[in-house]
Write an enzyme that holds these catalytic residues in place. Structure first.
Site, PDB file in Angstrom:
ATOM      1  N   HIS A   1       0.785  -1.356   0.130  1.00 36.85           N
ATOM      2  CA  HIS A   1      -0.062   0.169  -0.019  1.00 36.85           C
ATOM      3  C   HIS A   1       0.848   1.244  -0.078  1.00 36.85           C
ATOM      4  O   HIS A   1       0.807   2.323  -0.953  1.00 36.85           O
ATOM      5  CB  HIS A   1      -0.961   0.062   1.180  1.00 36.85           C
ATOM      6  N   GLU A   2       1.873   1.314   0.696  1.00 39.78           N
ATOM      7  CA  GLU A   2       2.757   2.483   1.027  1.00 39.78           C
ATOM      8  C   GLU A   2       3.450   2.614  -0.371  1.00 39.78           C
ATOM      9  O   GLU A   2       3.802   3.743  -0.723  1.00 39.78           O
ATOM     10  CB  GLU A   2       3.718   2.363   2.268  1.00 39.78           C
TER      11      GLU A   2
ATOM     12  N   HIS B   1       1.438   4.309  -3.160  1.00 35.29           N
ATOM     13  CA  HIS B   1       1.514   5.819  -2.911  1.00 35.29           C
ATOM     14  C   HIS B   1       2.952   6.338  -3.691  1.00 35.29           C
ATOM     15  O   HIS B   1       2.841   7.365  -4.097  1.00 35.29           O
ATOM     16  CB  HIS B   1       1.722   6.323  -1.432  1.00 35.29           C
TER      17      HIS B   1
ATOM     18  N   GLU C   1      -6.194   6.902  -1.168  1.00 36.27           N
ATOM     19  CA  GLU C   1      -6.161   5.805  -0.258  1.00 36.27           C
ATOM     20  C   GLU C   1      -6.709   4.363  -0.829  1.00 36.27           C
ATOM     21  O   GLU C   1      -6.174   3.375  -0.878  1.00 36.27           O
ATOM     22  CB  GLU C   1      -6.747   5.904   0.895  1.00 36.27           C
TER      23      GLU C   1
END
Length: 306
Positions: free
Chosen positions: A140-141, A144, A215
């Site tokens: 997930h990070e 980004h 997100e």
């Protein structure tokens, strides 16, 4: 863009529109302050200086504020190993790896681009998650970073801070220094505060809308990158539940960085805050991951109730 973390056209459009609108907003804001304060040097130099500083040093500021420190492979071999594997699959340069000695389970990514990115996790997160759950959070990070929304949200978030700083500087240097024109001073002060309030409100709403979508985009990319949406859903459920049990006083420092976190640092009863949150609700995120699980033929995500 990596060959496994797909570009998100809707996210790119939203980031472009948000930055364009914020740019227009702050050009108008600076112009209004110059007219009101009759001091373009003060306004432009302060605004530009702080914006450049935030863009170049945002990673160091975030690590310092959250007590994060860079860690080498010898100290955290499992953490480095997971990031190495994900970066290889996603065709991304490896970010700086950091750990924050905080019990609050969370993670964040920061930095101005993929070559100057930092991924930081808390010790509370490392203690609580299973290996496949940790992989989902780290994916997930990294999403980004790949989407470039880390740099966009860094710049966008800081523009609201600039508004407050400019008003404060203007107040002390211009308003308090104009004692011979009390009535004019009061009018200028009221005008500056009115413009500032309008700018802050509009930027606040624009940034929150962008942040919630980014997100969901990162969750979607992480689920496809790992092929295990259920593991990410399990991590979301576990982390959100544990954060809700942490005393509110321990969350106050962390809340300033909610826009960067995997899960926002909200208390047991967020109340109206949830409607202005930097993140979509847990239910929205779990539902999306459940749909991706179905598309991939995976078992229903834990905690989804499906």
């Amino acid at each position: 863009m990596s060959n496994r973390i797909r570009s998100d056209r809707r996210l790119t459009v939203r980031m472009t529109v948000t930055l364009f609108l914020l740019g227009l907003l702050y050009v108008a804001f600076v112009a209004a302050l110059i007219v009101l304060l009759k001091s373009w040097v003060l306004v432009v130099v302060v605004a530009a200086g702080f914006l450049v500083a935030q863009y170049w040093f945002s990673d160091r500021v975030a690590l310092f504020a959250m007590r994060g420190r860079v860690v080498e492979r010898e100290e955290y071999p499992q953490l480095h190993g997971v990031i190495d594997r994900l970066c290889a699959v996603a065709d991304l340069p490896k970010p700086v790896v950091a750990v924050s000695d905080m019990d609050m389970p969370n993670a964040f990514a920061t930095g101005r681009n993929a070559d100057h990115a930092v991924v930081c996790v808390t010790t509370g997160l490392l203690r609580r998650l299973e290996p496949e759950e940790l992989e989902g959070v780290l994916a997930h990070e990294l999403s980004h970073v790949a989407h470039k929304d880390v740099a966009v949200i860094t710049v966008a978030s800081f523009l609201g801070v600039i508004a407050g700083l400019i008003v404060r500087f203007a107040f002390y240097s211009q308003v308090l220094g104009g004692g011979r024109r009390d009535q004019n001073t009061a009018v200028v002060f009221a005008a500056v505060m009115g413009v500032s309030a309008a700018v802050y409100t509009i930027s606040f709403l624009l940034i929150r809308a962008l942040s919630r979508y980014r997100e969901l985009a990162a969750d979607r990319s992480a689920a496809l990158l790992t092929g295990r949406p259920s593991a990410l859903a399990s991590a979301l459920t576990k982390v959100s539940g544990d954060i809700a049990r942490i005393p509110s006083k321990d969350l106050r420092t962390a809340q300033a960085f909610n826009a960067f976190y995997f899960t926002p640092a909200l208390g047991k009863e967020p109340g109206l805050v949830r409607y202005f949150s930097t993140h979509p609700s847990l239910e929205q995120r779990i539902d999306q991951l459940g749909r991706i699980s179905a598309e991939l033929g995976e078992a229903a995500a834990p905690g989804s109730g499906k």
